[in-house]
Design an enzyme around this catalytic site. Structure first.
Site, PDB file in Angstrom:
ATOM      1  CD  GLU A   1     -19.880  -1.394   7.398  1.00  0.00           C
ATOM      2  OE1 GLU A   1     -20.040  -2.478   6.782  1.00  0.00           O
ATOM      3  OE2 GLU A   1     -18.958  -0.617   7.129  1.00  0.00           O
TER       4      GLU A   1
ATOM      5  NE  ARG B   1     -22.688  -2.733   3.144  1.00  0.00           N
ATOM      6  CZ  ARG B   1     -21.707  -3.212   2.399  1.00  0.00           C
ATOM      7  NH1 ARG B   1     -20.834  -4.032   2.931  1.00  0.00           N
ATOM      8  NH2 ARG B   1     -21.598  -2.898   1.135  1.00  0.00           N
TER       9      ARG B   1
ATOM     10  CE  LYS C   1      -4.373   1.458   1.955  1.00  0.00           C
ATOM     11  NZ  LYS C   1      -5.593   1.014   2.597  1.00  0.00           N
TER      12      LYS C   1
HETATM   13  C1  LIG Z   1     -19.417  -0.806   3.668  1.00  0.00           C
HETATM   14  C2  LIG Z   1     -18.176   0.030   3.781  1.00  0.00           C
HETATM   15  N1  LIG Z   1     -17.624   0.248   4.991  1.00  0.00           N
HETATM   16  C3  LIG Z   1     -16.517   1.010   5.101  1.00  0.00           C
HETATM   17  C4  LIG Z   1     -15.929   1.556   4.000  1.00  0.00           C
HETATM   18  C5  LIG Z   1     -14.724   2.482   4.159  1.00  0.00           C
HETATM   19  N2  LIG Z   1     -13.532   1.908   3.510  1.00  0.00           N
HETATM   20  C6  LIG Z   1     -13.125   2.313   2.296  1.00  0.00           C
HETATM   21  S1  LIG Z   1     -11.770   1.502   1.777  1.00  0.00           S
HETATM   22  C7  LIG Z   1     -11.680   0.631   3.203  1.00  0.00           C
HETATM   23  C8  LIG Z   1     -10.563  -0.345   3.397  1.00  0.00           C
HETATM   24  C9  LIG Z   1     -10.483  -1.305   2.265  1.00  0.00           C
HETATM   25  O1  LIG Z   1      -9.360  -2.122   2.424  1.00  0.00           O
HETATM   26  P1  LIG Z   1      -8.913  -3.030   1.218  1.00  0.00           P
HETATM   27  O2  LIG Z   1     -10.104  -3.633   0.582  1.00  0.00           O
HETATM   28  O3  LIG Z   1      -7.881  -3.958   1.716  1.00  0.00           O
HETATM   29  O4  LIG Z   1      -8.298  -2.026   0.165  1.00  0.00           O
HETATM   30  P2  LIG Z   1      -6.945  -1.167   0.289  1.00  0.00           P
HETATM   31  O5  LIG Z   1      -7.393   0.221   0.617  1.00  0.00           O
HETATM   32  O6  LIG Z   1      -6.095  -1.755   1.346  1.00  0.00           O
HETATM   33  O7  LIG Z   1      -6.337  -1.256  -1.059  1.00  0.00           O
HETATM   34  C10 LIG Z   1     -12.713   0.969   4.070  1.00  0.00           C
HETATM   35  C11 LIG Z   1     -12.911   0.411   5.418  1.00  0.00           C
HETATM   36  C12 LIG Z   1     -16.548   1.321   2.753  1.00  0.00           C
HETATM   37  N3  LIG Z   1     -16.078   1.859   1.619  1.00  0.00           N
HETATM   38  N4  LIG Z   1     -17.642   0.554   2.676  1.00  0.00           N
END
Ligand SMILES: Cc1ncc(C[n+]2csc(CCOP(=O)(O)OP(=O)(O)O)c2C)c(N)n1
Length: 618
Positions: free
Chosen positions: A364, A392, A280
């Site tokens: 959630e 959700r 990342k």
């Molecule tokens: C339902 C929901 N909850 C929380 C989020 C906030 N959110 C956006 S990206 C993320 C982390 C995603 O991690 P990953 O899938 O590993 O992707 P990375 O950013 O590490 O590439 C979160 C918690 C979201 N987009 N949707």
């Protein structure tokens, strides 16, 4: 070939190896430059540059479908699919969206923004393809963070049992927004580590074999250890148990290596998982060092990585800090977050009370029912989730919390227009969703001070409640004891012409409107309706008695919102004066700055004044 000359992914298919490295660097530089000005999701995008190039070289989009989970890592995809000339407009009003949008490009196969949906969407598309007798590849790109969300398991379980051909590319960087959580995350770490270990050990084993005399013996002993590790690794084949064939882990920054794997698996007639390991923030040292801080960023200086303008602590951070201080003397307080402990303002709490904070991952629904269980077991959980992501968990709030009247307090951050992230991230349905549920109290503070008073109230009253607030609120020195549950407060002297009812951040625009109206000869009476549910019927009766017209103002969809609650109540009491509602129309609100969006929808000071005048004078 320069980025600006890439009109479509077909332009990069024949590029030689060294050109690809140069292209990846140019893309990185473009992403860093643009995000440093517009803000956006930096670290996730930097980690996915080579992966996206490899995917576009192997698959033939838009015929083949690429679905990005969350979609916050789609910048390279946008740059390679004919949108580089417009890239500087990303996240701006009427510019490119920061997430995939079907209405923006045929290369965006599915709109995303909320996590853990890509495998379900991909499975749906694969089934549509098969039912229609079509022939293309469907690829879901899913992060290890997104894989903590329950929908992923539902989709894997379904796809694996039916043997539907689709490819899941697991983009594993060990991070959600912060370090990833959960048992599967530990398993992925083991896969990464054991793979590295085995490779290293193979080299060691080969070297040992070459030692004259003792070589073979040492090698045999070594082989036994190695097999033990490999057996443990095989027993842990999570995806295989779900009916997927698993490949990996492979280096997510080695374009050629990934291409070889994708090419050999393309058109394979069954569900596959390709496990790709990325870093990342790759290529920008500030983001590599602090991937969590550079997950989603406001405009910043490239050299120092520092924000261009200090926003100050969020309202959530103030609330989180206050709950941390209360928790010292309230052992019953605990906190539940869904992969957003820092973003919702509970970083300090997690350090002070690590055993009383539960980050459940991007889950959630589970967070809400788990909190209900905690409340049933005698604790007082605060559930901190952005309002948009709580959508959700509607059923869990209704059936698991409210039906049992359990004392769970929801802290709903980013309520109202969220700004540059756009339609998937605005909090514009919270009131309509929550006020439909019996037993639920809905509150909205207009200041940090009022938020603290609401938290006190929530703690002392054992019932379900939700407190909605935006990222920032004006610093107002409100008098002590301003908030009283179920009552509303006058913010101006009692005038006769019209009463404006509103709450939270939009009160600032209402104040401006009141001044503009006053200079137009209309004396408005501004009321802070901080308890949205239940309504203050005493206040409405008072206005009815005085025959004062009512205008409600809300940063929320009109349908089902605060205004419609007031209008329904007024209809019931045969309100003797006009009642009008100002808010957002029945359409998804795009991305852009809050101030420009308020202006566009007539919710800035002059817009509100105009509409109030029309409501009063006709
Ligand atoms: C339902 C929901 N909850 C929380 C989020 C906030 N959110 C956006 S990206 C993320 C982390 C995603 O991690 P990953 O899938 O590993 O992707 P990375 O950013 O590490 O590439 C979160 C918690 C979201 N987009 N949707």
């Amino acid at each position: 070939m320069k980025l600006k000359d890439i009109a479509s992914p077909s332009s990069i298919k024949a590029l030689p190896e060294k050109e690809l490295k140069r292209l990846a660097s140019e893309i990185r530089a473009e992403i860093i430059r643009t995000v440093s000005v517009n803000g956006g999701h930096l670290a996730s995008n930097l980690g996915a540059v080579e992966l996206t190039i490899a995917l576009h070289r192997v698959f033939d989009c838009p015929e083949d479908k690429l679905i990005f989970d969350v979609g916050h890592q789609c910048y390279t995809h946008k740059l390679l699919t004919g949108r580089s000339a417009d890239f500087s407009t990303i996240r701006k009003l009427d510019g490119l969206c920061g997430f995939p949008r079907r209405e923006e490009s045929p290369y965006d196969a599915f709109n995303t923004g909320h996590a853990s949906t890509a495998i379900s969407a991909a499975l749906g598309m694969a089934r549509a393809r098969d039912m229609r007798g079509e022939n293309y590849n469907v690829v879901a790109v899913v992060g290890d963070g997104a894989l903590t969300g329950g929908m992923c398991y539902e989709a894997l379980n379904d796809a694996g049992s039916q043997n539907t051909p689709l490819m899941v590319v697991l983009n594993d960087n060990g991070m959600s927004i912060s370090r990833n959580v959960g048992a599967l995350s530990k398993q992925l770490t083991r896969l990464r580590v054991s793979r590295g270990w085995l490779e290293t050990k193979k080299n060691v084993a080969d070297a040992l074999r070459r030692v004259p005399g003792v070589g073979e013996k040492l090698h045999d002993a070594f082989q036994r250890v190695k097999n033990r590790i490999r057996n443990a690794f095989i027993r842990d084949k999570f995806f295989t148990a779900l009916g997927f064939q698993y490949f990996g882990p492979i280096d997510g920054h080695d374009i050629q290596g990934m291409e070889r794997v994708f090419r050999s698996l393309k058109n394979v007639d069954r569900p596959l998982v390709v496990h790709v390991v990325t870093k990342k923030g790759s290529g920008f040292h500030h983001a590599e060092e602090k991937p969590d801080a550079f997950h989603g960023v406001a405009p910043f200086y490239i050299e120092t990585g520092r924000a261009r303008s200090e926003l100050g602590p969020s309202v959530g951070t103030v609330g989180g800090g206050y709950i941390t201080s209360l928790a010292e003397n309230h052992p019953e307080i605990c906190v539940v977050t869904a992969a957003m402990t820092e973003s919702t303002g509970f970083g300090e709490f997690s350090k002070r009370f690590p055993k009383r904070l539960f980050d459940v991952g991007i889950a959630e629904e589970h967070a809400v029912t788990m909190a209900a269980g905690m409340a049933a077991g005698g604790m007082r959980p605060f559930v901190a989730i952005y309002e948009t992501f709580l959508q959700r968990a509607f059923d869990q709030i209704a059936v698991d919390v409210c039906l049992q009247n359990l004392p769970v307090c929801f802290l709903l951050d980013r309520a109202g227009i969220g700004g540059e992230d756009g339609a998937t991230h605005h909090g514009l349905m919270g009131v309509s969703m929550l006020r439909a549920i019996p037993n639920m109290a809905v509150l909205a503070p207009r200041s940090e001070h009022e938020l603290k008073e609401m938290i006190n109230w929530a703690l002392s009253h054992g019932r379900p409640c939700a407190i909605r607030y935006p990222r920032s609120l004006p610093k107002i020195k409100a008098p002590e004891g301003m908030f009283r549950f179920g009552t509303w407060q006058s913010l101006t002297p009692h005038y006769r012409d019209v009463a404006i009812l509103a709450s939270s951040a939009i009160l600032r625009e209402c104040e401006e409107a009141v001044e503009l109206l006053s200079s137009d000869g209309i004396e408005a009476y501004l009321i802070n309706a901080s308890t949205i549910q239940p309504l203050n019927t005493d206040c409405l009766k008072y206005l009815a008695q005085k025959k004062i017209p009512i205008v409600t103002v809300e940063e929320h969809f009109l349908s089902g919102g605060f205004g419609s609650a007031v209008a329904a109540c007024c209809a019931k009491m045969k309100f003797p004066a006009p009642v009008a509602m100002i808010g957002l129309p029945d359409e998804f609100v795009p991305h852009g700055s809050r101030s420009l969006l308020l202006q566009r929808y007539g919710l800035d000071g002059p817009g509100i004044a105009r509409q109030v005048k029309k409501a009063v004078k006709g």
